[in-house]
Design a protein around this motif. Structure first.
Motif, PDB file in Angstrom:
ATOM      1  N   PHE A  50     140.588 -47.704 -19.128  1.00 46.14           N
ATOM      2  CA  PHE A  50     141.643 -48.298 -19.037  1.00 46.14           C
ATOM      3  C   PHE A  50     141.968 -50.051 -19.064  1.00 46.14           C
ATOM      4  O   PHE A  50     143.025 -50.465 -19.755  1.00 46.14           O
ATOM      5  CB  PHE A  50     142.373 -47.461 -18.691  1.00 46.14           C
ATOM      6  CG  PHE A  50     144.307 -47.475 -18.771  1.00 46.14           C
ATOM      7  CD1 PHE A  50     144.173 -47.078 -19.892  1.00 46.14           C
ATOM      8  CD2 PHE A  50     145.042 -47.990 -17.862  1.00 46.14           C
ATOM      9  CE1 PHE A  50     146.177 -47.169 -20.241  1.00 46.14           C
ATOM     10  CE2 PHE A  50     145.919 -48.167 -18.405  1.00 46.14           C
ATOM     11  CZ  PHE A  50     146.672 -48.048 -19.483  1.00 46.14           C
ATOM     12  N   SER A  65     144.954 -54.552 -25.112  1.00 45.88           N
ATOM     13  CA  SER A  65     146.478 -54.838 -25.170  1.00 45.88           C
ATOM     14  C   SER A  65     146.716 -56.647 -25.481  1.00 45.88           C
ATOM     15  O   SER A  65     147.877 -57.234 -26.198  1.00 45.88           O
ATOM     16  CB  SER A  65     147.029 -54.496 -24.533  1.00 45.88           C
ATOM     17  OG  SER A  65     148.402 -54.331 -24.689  1.00 45.88           O
ATOM     18  N   ARG A  74     159.713 -66.616 -23.156  1.00 40.40           N
ATOM     19  CA  ARG A  74     160.071 -65.560 -23.413  1.00 40.40           C
ATOM     20  C   ARG A  74     157.933 -65.439 -22.673  1.00 40.40           C
ATOM     21  O   ARG A  74     157.949 -64.266 -21.955  1.00 40.40           O
ATOM     22  CB  ARG A  74     160.182 -64.689 -23.885  1.00 40.40           C
ATOM     23  CG  ARG A  74     160.137 -63.348 -23.788  1.00 40.40           C
ATOM     24  CD  ARG A  74     161.196 -62.567 -23.935  1.00 40.40           C
ATOM     25  NE  ARG A  74     161.484 -60.894 -24.270  1.00 40.40           N
ATOM     26  CZ  ARG A  74     161.890 -60.354 -24.667  1.00 40.40           C
ATOM     27  NH1 ARG A  74     163.359 -60.699 -25.347  1.00 40.40           N
ATOM     28  NH2 ARG A  74     162.230 -59.087 -23.842  1.00 40.40           N
ATOM     29  N   VAL A 132     156.308 -63.765 -19.687  1.00 45.34           N
ATOM     30  CA  VAL A 132     155.384 -62.259 -19.132  1.00 45.34           C
ATOM     31  C   VAL A 132     154.204 -62.494 -18.759  1.00 45.34           C
ATOM     32  O   VAL A 132     154.095 -61.975 -17.852  1.00 45.34           O
ATOM     33  CB  VAL A 132     155.063 -61.793 -20.822  1.00 45.34           C
ATOM     34  CG1 VAL A 132     154.783 -60.354 -20.455  1.00 45.34           C
ATOM     35  CG2 VAL A 132     156.756 -61.387 -21.348  1.00 45.34           C
ATOM     36  N   ASN A 148     154.532 -50.882 -36.884  1.00 44.62           N
ATOM     37  CA  ASN A 148     153.842 -50.667 -35.953  1.00 44.62           C
ATOM     38  C   ASN A 148     153.617 -49.124 -35.094  1.00 44.62           C
ATOM     39  O   ASN A 148     152.524 -48.726 -34.394  1.00 44.62           O
ATOM     40  CB  ASN A 148     154.109 -51.482 -35.091  1.00 44.62           C
ATOM     41  CG  ASN A 148     153.316 -53.333 -35.830  1.00 44.62           C
ATOM     42  OD1 ASN A 148     152.873 -53.279 -36.312  1.00 44.62           O
ATOM     43  ND2 ASN A 148     154.261 -54.535 -35.440  1.00 44.62           N
ATOM     44  N   GLN A 207     165.236 -53.632 -25.757  1.00 45.56           N
ATOM     45  CA  GLN A 207     166.058 -54.791 -24.544  1.00 45.56           C
ATOM     46  C   GLN A 207     167.289 -53.859 -23.667  1.00 45.56           C
ATOM     47  O   GLN A 207     167.195 -54.488 -22.697  1.00 45.56           O
ATOM     48  CB  GLN A 207     166.533 -55.031 -25.701  1.00 45.56           C
ATOM     49  CG  GLN A 207     166.130 -56.352 -27.032  1.00 45.56           C
ATOM     50  CD  GLN A 207     164.937 -56.595 -26.518  1.00 45.56           C
ATOM     51  OE1 GLN A 207     164.276 -57.281 -25.152  1.00 45.56           O
ATOM     52  NE2 GLN A 207     163.480 -56.529 -26.827  1.00 45.56           N
ATOM     53  N   LEU A 237     163.471 -52.127 -20.084  1.00 41.70           N
ATOM     54  CA  LEU A 237     162.092 -53.445 -19.852  1.00 41.70           C
ATOM     55  C   LEU A 237     161.950 -52.578 -18.631  1.00 41.70           C
ATOM     56  O   LEU A 237     160.645 -53.354 -17.969  1.00 41.70           O
ATOM     57  CB  LEU A 237     163.422 -54.778 -20.027  1.00 41.70           C
ATOM     58  CG  LEU A 237     163.599 -55.281 -21.127  1.00 41.70           C
ATOM     59  CD1 LEU A 237     165.028 -55.659 -20.705  1.00 41.70           C
ATOM     60  CD2 LEU A 237     163.229 -55.603 -21.713  1.00 41.70           C
ATOM     61  N   PRO A 239     158.219 -54.316 -19.881  1.00 46.11           N
ATOM     62  CA  PRO A 239     158.949 -56.135 -20.132  1.00 46.11           C
ATOM     63  C   PRO A 239     158.750 -56.588 -20.650  1.00 46.11           C
ATOM     64  O   PRO A 239     159.206 -57.147 -21.246  1.00 46.11           O
ATOM     65  CB  PRO A 239     158.196 -56.306 -18.239  1.00 46.11           C
ATOM     66  CG  PRO A 239     157.193 -55.229 -17.611  1.00 46.11           C
ATOM     67  CD  PRO A 239     157.031 -54.291 -18.701  1.00 46.11           C
ATOM     68  N   VAL A 240     157.949 -56.279 -22.040  1.00 42.58           N
ATOM     69  CA  VAL A 240     157.935 -57.254 -22.847  1.00 42.58           C
ATOM     70  C   VAL A 240     158.558 -56.866 -23.964  1.00 42.58           C
ATOM     71  O   VAL A 240     159.051 -57.848 -24.650  1.00 42.58           O
ATOM     72  CB  VAL A 240     156.304 -57.276 -23.163  1.00 42.58           C
ATOM     73  CG1 VAL A 240     155.986 -58.528 -24.488  1.00 42.58           C
ATOM     74  CG2 VAL A 240     154.974 -57.873 -22.367  1.00 42.58           C
ATOM     75  N   GLY A 241     159.407 -56.406 -23.636  1.00 44.22           N
ATOM     76  CA  GLY A 241     160.031 -55.658 -25.259  1.00 44.22           C
ATOM     77  C   GLY A 241     159.982 -54.731 -25.895  1.00 44.22           C
ATOM     78  O   GLY A 241     160.831 -55.066 -26.870  1.00 44.22           O
ATOM     79  N   GLN A 242     158.499 -54.583 -26.417  1.00 44.96           N
ATOM     80  CA  GLN A 242     157.668 -53.931 -27.737  1.00 44.96           C
ATOM     81  C   GLN A 242     158.256 -52.504 -27.457  1.00 44.96           C
ATOM     82  O   GLN A 242     157.464 -51.947 -27.063  1.00 44.96           O
ATOM     83  CB  GLN A 242     156.846 -54.899 -28.213  1.00 44.96           C
ATOM     84  CG  GLN A 242     157.511 -56.562 -28.256  1.00 44.96           C
ATOM     85  CD  GLN A 242     156.621 -57.755 -28.257  1.00 44.96           C
ATOM     86  OE1 GLN A 242     154.862 -56.890 -27.643  1.00 44.96           O
ATOM     87  NE2 GLN A 242     156.649 -58.776 -28.786  1.00 44.96           N
ATOM     88  N   ALA A 274     150.496 -46.925 -18.651  1.00 45.51           N
ATOM     89  CA  ALA A 274     151.560 -47.414 -20.126  1.00 45.51           C
ATOM     90  C   ALA A 274     150.729 -48.785 -20.556  1.00 45.51           C
ATOM     91  O   ALA A 274     150.113 -49.482 -19.722  1.00 45.51           O
ATOM     92  CB  ALA A 274     152.889 -48.511 -19.630  1.00 45.51           C
ATOM     93  N   LEU A 275     150.669 -48.469 -22.011  1.00 47.42           N
ATOM     94  CA  LEU A 275     149.611 -49.638 -22.788  1.00 47.42           C
ATOM     95  C   LEU A 275     150.799 -49.531 -24.016  1.00 47.42           C
ATOM     96  O   LEU A 275     151.102 -48.826 -24.663  1.00 47.42           O
ATOM     97  CB  LEU A 275     148.909 -49.438 -22.752  1.00 47.42           C
ATOM     98  CG  LEU A 275     147.658 -49.599 -24.235  1.00 47.42           C
ATOM     99  CD1 LEU A 275     146.755 -50.759 -22.939  1.00 47.42           C
ATOM    100  CD2 LEU A 275     146.162 -48.754 -24.476  1.00 47.42           C
ATOM    101  N   PRO A 276     151.379 -51.361 -23.787  1.00 47.51           N
ATOM    102  CA  PRO A 276     151.793 -51.931 -25.197  1.00 47.51           C
ATOM    103  C   PRO A 276     150.751 -52.107 -26.459  1.00 47.51           C
ATOM    104  O   PRO A 276     149.794 -52.029 -25.776  1.00 47.51           O
ATOM    105  CB  PRO A 276     152.519 -52.979 -24.684  1.00 47.51           C
ATOM    106  CG  PRO A 276     151.945 -53.431 -23.793  1.00 47.51           C
ATOM    107  CD  PRO A 276     151.145 -52.485 -23.030  1.00 47.51           C
ATOM    108  N   GLN A 277     150.912 -52.256 -27.129  1.00 55.52           N
ATOM    109  CA  GLN A 277     150.478 -53.176 -28.567  1.00 55.52           C
ATOM    110  C   GLN A 277     149.837 -51.783 -30.089  1.00 55.52           C
ATOM    111  O   GLN A 277     148.765 -51.663 -29.236  1.00 55.52           O
ATOM    112  CB  GLN A 277     149.514 -54.256 -28.259  1.00 55.52           C
ATOM    113  CG  GLN A 277     149.773 -55.440 -27.462  1.00 55.52           C
ATOM    114  CD  GLN A 277     150.494 -56.381 -28.143  1.00 55.52           C
ATOM    115  OE1 GLN A 277     150.309 -56.255 -29.531  1.00 55.52           O
ATOM    116  NE2 GLN A 277     151.385 -56.322 -28.060  1.00 55.52           N
TER     117      GLN A 277
END
Lengths: 209, 209
Positions: free
Chosen positions: A95, A102, A142, A146, B19, B47, B52, B56-59, B70-73
């Motif tokens: 992870f 990521s 921004r 981050v 995506n 947003q 968020l 926090p990256v808001g994506q 948690a994992l973004p991208q």
């Protein structure tokens, strides 16, 4: 360039490009021998017929090996040479490794596209602030915010240890002032820049400038 | 949303975003169970204060697990769930894997930023061609040309087998017509889109439109 004799890992890059420095710094840190071939982006070095033969995408950095293999994309090159070297710049915990990945994708999509692009327009193309898309400053700030949020809690981007994500992100963050960004607004980021530059053995960009 | 009870892998995403489809298709193909939480980007769903708090990256996309991780991208999520599943969508040969990584970074930097962006502006923001930066068409066509070159020689982006690079690249390539791109100019790409859609068990986007 295609006729150049390749006897070991060869990195093609432009020294003013943060993206090109990433695999170079990684190789230096890991003691991996390589030859460096300077390619001047501004004078069209990536769009010559010779270079396009080596990389049809027309981008640096590019890594080549004596057996003819070639690999583009800064983050992919770093990952491959660090993996081949068995380096702990890639976390062994799955992870943590996913979190590093990521950040690497975020760097190319949300960070480089604002901070590197604004720096290129301001510092190299000599555009005035009025000529530069105002969204780049907002997007870059921004992105720095981050990073600040993360680096308030951890010394390195992925946690307690330096990874390839730090190398990727420092490449343009250390040059953000050339793009008109005021890095001192982001105190944790500013300390992390110095920490990462020291770990890589490279000069502090703000003082060197 | 943060108070939602998470009992298994949860994917947050907007169904109109290529995506966001990438990790969903990967999970479907590998038979990995998950809950889908729809987040509407256009109405500001990424947003909100609630979202968020989660990212926090808001994506989107964002993956979350019951233990709070948690994992973004998009590409990082695909990589992690495929790796955890031991899937051969990630090549076991190191250099093939490096080539797949290279394409994944290229997708986010040179492909998505033209083809997805022009589609969003034309198809969702309803901008006329005159209102859209002409560089997006040129950049997108160049990206499709790079893929055409590869797919003239191999059935899949990295060679003889389908990998995560095919899933990543098909996400917006199959919707390129919504951005005004004429995919039939790129015959090998067009055949590969159908091949990849069939492998993923998803409808052919051009006919579904």
């Amino acid at each position: 360039m295609p006729t150049r004799e390749i006897t070991r890992l060869t990195l093609y890059g432009d020294s003013i490009s943060g993206n090109c420095m990433k695999p170079k710094w990684t190789a230096d840190l890991l003691g991996i021998p390589y030859d460096w071939v300077e390619v001047d982006i501004l004078s069209g070095g990536t769009q010559t017929e010779d270079f396009l033969t080596v990389n049809p995408v027309g981008q640096v950095p590019l890594a080549r090996w004596p057996d003819g293999r070639a690999l583009p994309q800064s983050n992919a090159i770093m990952l491959y040479i660090a993996e081949q070297a068995g380096s702990d710049l890639i976390p062994s915990a799955p992870f943590r490794r996913a979190q590093m990945m990521s950040w690497l994708f975020w760097e190319q999509y949300s960070h480089e596209t604002a901070i590197a692009v604004r720096r290129f327009q301001k510092h190299y193309l000599k555009k005035s602030d009025d000529e530069i898309d105002p969204n780049l400053m907002a997007k870059g700030r921004r992105a720095l915010g981050v990073m600040e949020l993360q680096l308030t809690y951890t010394d390195w981007i992925v946690g307690d240890d330096m990874t390839l994500a730090d190398i990727a992100l420092v490449a343009y963050t250390r040059l953000a002032h050339e793009g008109g960004f005021n890095i001192s607004e982001f105190a944790a980021v500013e300390r992390w820049v110095s920490r990462t530059e020291a770990a890589l053995g490279i000069p502090h960009a703000k003082e060197a400038a």
